[in-house]
Design a protein around this motif. Structure first.
Motif, PDB file in Angstrom:
ATOM      1  N   ILE A  46       0.843  -1.204   0.000  1.00 13.22           N
ATOM      2  CA  ILE A  46       0.000   0.000   0.000  1.00 13.22           C
ATOM      3  C   ILE A  46       0.873   1.247   0.000  1.00 13.22           C
ATOM      4  N   LEU A  47       1.908   1.240   0.844  1.00 13.43           N
ATOM      5  CA  LEU A  47       2.806   2.399   0.904  1.00 13.43           C
ATOM      6  C   LEU A  47       3.458   2.633  -0.458  1.00 13.43           C
TER       7      LEU A  47
ATOM      8  N   LYS B 122      -5.316   2.116   9.982  1.00 13.05           N
ATOM      9  CA  LYS B 122      -4.197   1.603  10.761  1.00 13.05           C
ATOM     10  C   LYS B 122      -2.891   2.310  10.363  1.00 13.05           C
ATOM     11  N   LEU B 123      -2.695   2.480   9.059  1.00 19.83           N
ATOM     12  CA  LEU B 123      -1.482   3.165   8.593  1.00 19.83           C
ATOM     13  C   LEU B 123      -1.447   4.612   9.080  1.00 19.83           C
ATOM     14  N   GLU B 124      -2.629   5.234   9.152  1.00 16.63           N
ATOM     15  CA  GLU B 124      -2.678   6.619   9.641  1.00 16.63           C
ATOM     16  C   GLU B 124      -2.359   6.662  11.144  1.00 16.63           C
TER      17      GLU B 124
ATOM     18  N   ILE C 139       1.016   7.353   7.011  1.00 12.72           N
ATOM     19  CA  ILE C 139       0.416   8.080   5.880  1.00 12.72           C
ATOM     20  C   ILE C 139      -0.317   9.324   6.383  1.00 12.72           C
ATOM     21  N   LEU C 140      -0.495  10.272   5.462  1.00 15.83           N
ATOM     22  CA  LEU C 140      -1.207  11.509   5.766  1.00 15.83           C
ATOM     23  C   LEU C 140      -2.459  11.562   4.902  1.00 15.83           C
TER      24      LEU C 140
ATOM     25  N   SER D 157       3.921   9.891   5.024  1.00 15.84           N
ATOM     26  CA  SER D 157       4.645  10.749   5.968  1.00 15.84           C
ATOM     27  C   SER D 157       6.128  10.434   5.800  1.00 15.84           C
ATOM     28  N   GLU D 158       6.972  11.206   6.470  1.00  9.51           N
ATOM     29  CA  GLU D 158       8.407  10.926   6.398  1.00  9.51           C
ATOM     30  C   GLU D 158       8.690   9.498   6.885  1.00  9.51           C
ATOM     31  N   ALA D 159       8.002   9.116   7.967  1.00  6.43           N
ATOM     32  CA  ALA D 159       8.192   7.759   8.509  1.00  6.43           C
ATOM     33  C   ALA D 159       7.700   6.705   7.515  1.00  6.43           C
ATOM     34  N   GLY D 160       6.595   7.003   6.837  1.00  6.14           N
ATOM     35  CA  GLY D 160       6.056   6.069   5.844  1.00  6.14           C
ATOM     36  C   GLY D 160       7.007   5.911   4.666  1.00  6.14           C
TER      37      GLY D 160
END
Lengths: 211, 211
Positions: free
Chosen positions: A4-5, A41-43, A48-49, A58-61
Motif C-alpha cells: 500500500i505504501l 491503521k497506517l494513519e 500516511i497523511l 509521511s516521512e516515517a512512511g
C-alpha cells in the motif's frame, strides 16, 4: 502493508494524486473489503497523511519503502534490459527507470534509433518498472534530486566511476546508495548493438521488398 | 474474486501448478489476511477445486473469467505492440500472447531479426501480458485448442479473413469469439518495418564505429 505504501508513493509520483478510490482501484487484487481499516491503521501508525481526500506518505512512511532508480538509453528493448530492471526492482519496493534524452545520448555515442518519447513509453510498459521518466540534459543528478531514491542501480556495462558518483551525490547532500548489478544476461541478442548489427547484416527492408 | 480465479488459471497455465502458497505470493497486494476464507468461499460456490494442495478452476469457475489471446511476430517491440496488447487485455481477465515461430514468419515475410525464444521472453515482460507462448508451425489452431480462449483479438494490420477464421474454428468445434482491434497507435515508429528502415538509413553500427 508495504504494498500500500509503495502504491501511494507511485501514484503521487505519477502526478495525478492519490485518493482512496484510485488506491483501491490499483490494489484491486485485494481479497477482502477491509481496505478502509487498513488505511486507518497506517494513519494511526503515522505512516500516511490523509488530507482532504488525498493520501500521501509521511516521512516515517517514506522510510518504510525503498525506491530504486535505474538509468539507461533503452533504445531497442532486449532481454538484457528486462534482466537488469528485474535485478534493480529486487533491490527495493518501487523502481523508476530514468531514460536518457536523445540529446544526451547523441553526445555520448549516437542518435538513438527510437525517439525519447517512445523509449520512455516502452520502458514503462515492462513489468518490473513502476514509472519511467526522462532525465535532464547536462545534469544527471537533477532527476535524482527530484525522485529522491534510496538506491541507484548501475548495470554491468554502465561505466560510471562509482566512487566519483558517490562523492558527487555527497556534495549535493543526496543520501543514496549506489549498487552495481554485476551479472550479464546471456542470450543471442543481448545488446542494442547486436540487434543493429544483425539488421544491417540482413539489410531489411531491401529493394526486393523482403519484409 | 475474479482476480483470484484469473491467478489460478494463470498459474496452472504456466505449468508449475497452483497451491495456496503460490497463489498468496502472487496476490501479495492483498490488504488483509483473510485469504483462506476467500478460497473457502470460492470452493463452496463450486468455482474452484482443491485437491491435495493443488488448486484449479472448476468448469463453472473457468466460465467466470474471459481468456483472450493475441498473436503476432513481436519482432522489435514498439508502442503499437503495447497498445494492441492493452486493448486485447481489456477484452478479458487474462491475456496470452501467441508468438509466431521463426519458421512460420520466414515463410510469410522474412526471417525475424530477433530469434523466437527472445521474442517470447520480451512479450512476456510487457504489463498487459499474463503469459506468452510460441505457436506451432503449420497449424495455427493447434495452440488455440491447447489454450482454449474465449476471445481471439486481431490487430488492425492482421489480414486474416475473419469469416474464414470463424468457420475454421467452427469446424474444429472451438467456440471462440473473434474480435478486431480497429485503431492504430499513432507515433513516430509504430511498426517493426519503420524501425528497420531507420536503422538502415542511419547505417549503425558503421565502419567509423559510431555506436
Amino acid at each position: 502493508m508495504k504494498e500500500i505504501l509503495a502504491a501511494i508513493w507511485r501514484q503521487n509520483f505519477a502526478g495525478a494524486g492519490c485518493s482512496r478510490e484510485s488506491l483501491e482501484t490499483e490494489l484491486k487484487g485485494c481479497v477482502t473489503g477491509e481496505f478502509t481499516s487498513a488505511l486507518a491503521k497506517l494513519e494511526d501508525e503515522g505512516l500516511i497523511l490523509l488530507e482532504g481526500g488525498s493520501i500521501s506518505l509521511s516521512e516515517a512512511g517514506r522510510k518504510m519503502i525503498r525506491v530504486v532508480v535505474c538509468g539507461g538509453v533503452f533504445d531497442i528493448l532486449h532481454p538484457g534490459h528486462a534482466f537488469i530492471l528485474g535485478e534493480a526492482k529486487s533491490m527495493g519496493d518501487v523502481l523508476v527507470a530514468i531514460v536518457a534524452r536523445d540529446s544526451t545520448v547523441e553526445k555520448r555515442k549516437r542518435i538513438p534509433i527510437v525517439p525519447e518519447d517512445q523509449r520512455v513509453e516502452m520502458v514503462g510498459q515492462l513489468k518490473p518498472v513502476d514509472a519511467a521518466v526522462l532525465g535532464y540534459e547536462g545534469d544527471p543528478l537533477k532527476i535524482i534530486e527530484e525522485i529522491g531514491p534510496d538506491v541507484i542501480a548501475l548495470g554491468p556495462d554502465q561505466h560510471h566511476n562509482v566512487e566519483q558518483m558517490r562523492s558527487s551525490l555527497g556534495e549535493r547532500r543526496l543520501n543514496v546508495e549506489v549498487r552495481r548489478i554485476s551479472e550479464f544476461k546471456a542470450c543471442e541478442l543481448n545488446s542494442t548493438r547486436s540487434i543493429l548489427e544483425r539488421i544491417i547484416e540482413r539489410n531489411y527492408p531491401n529493394p526486393q521488398g523482403e519484409i
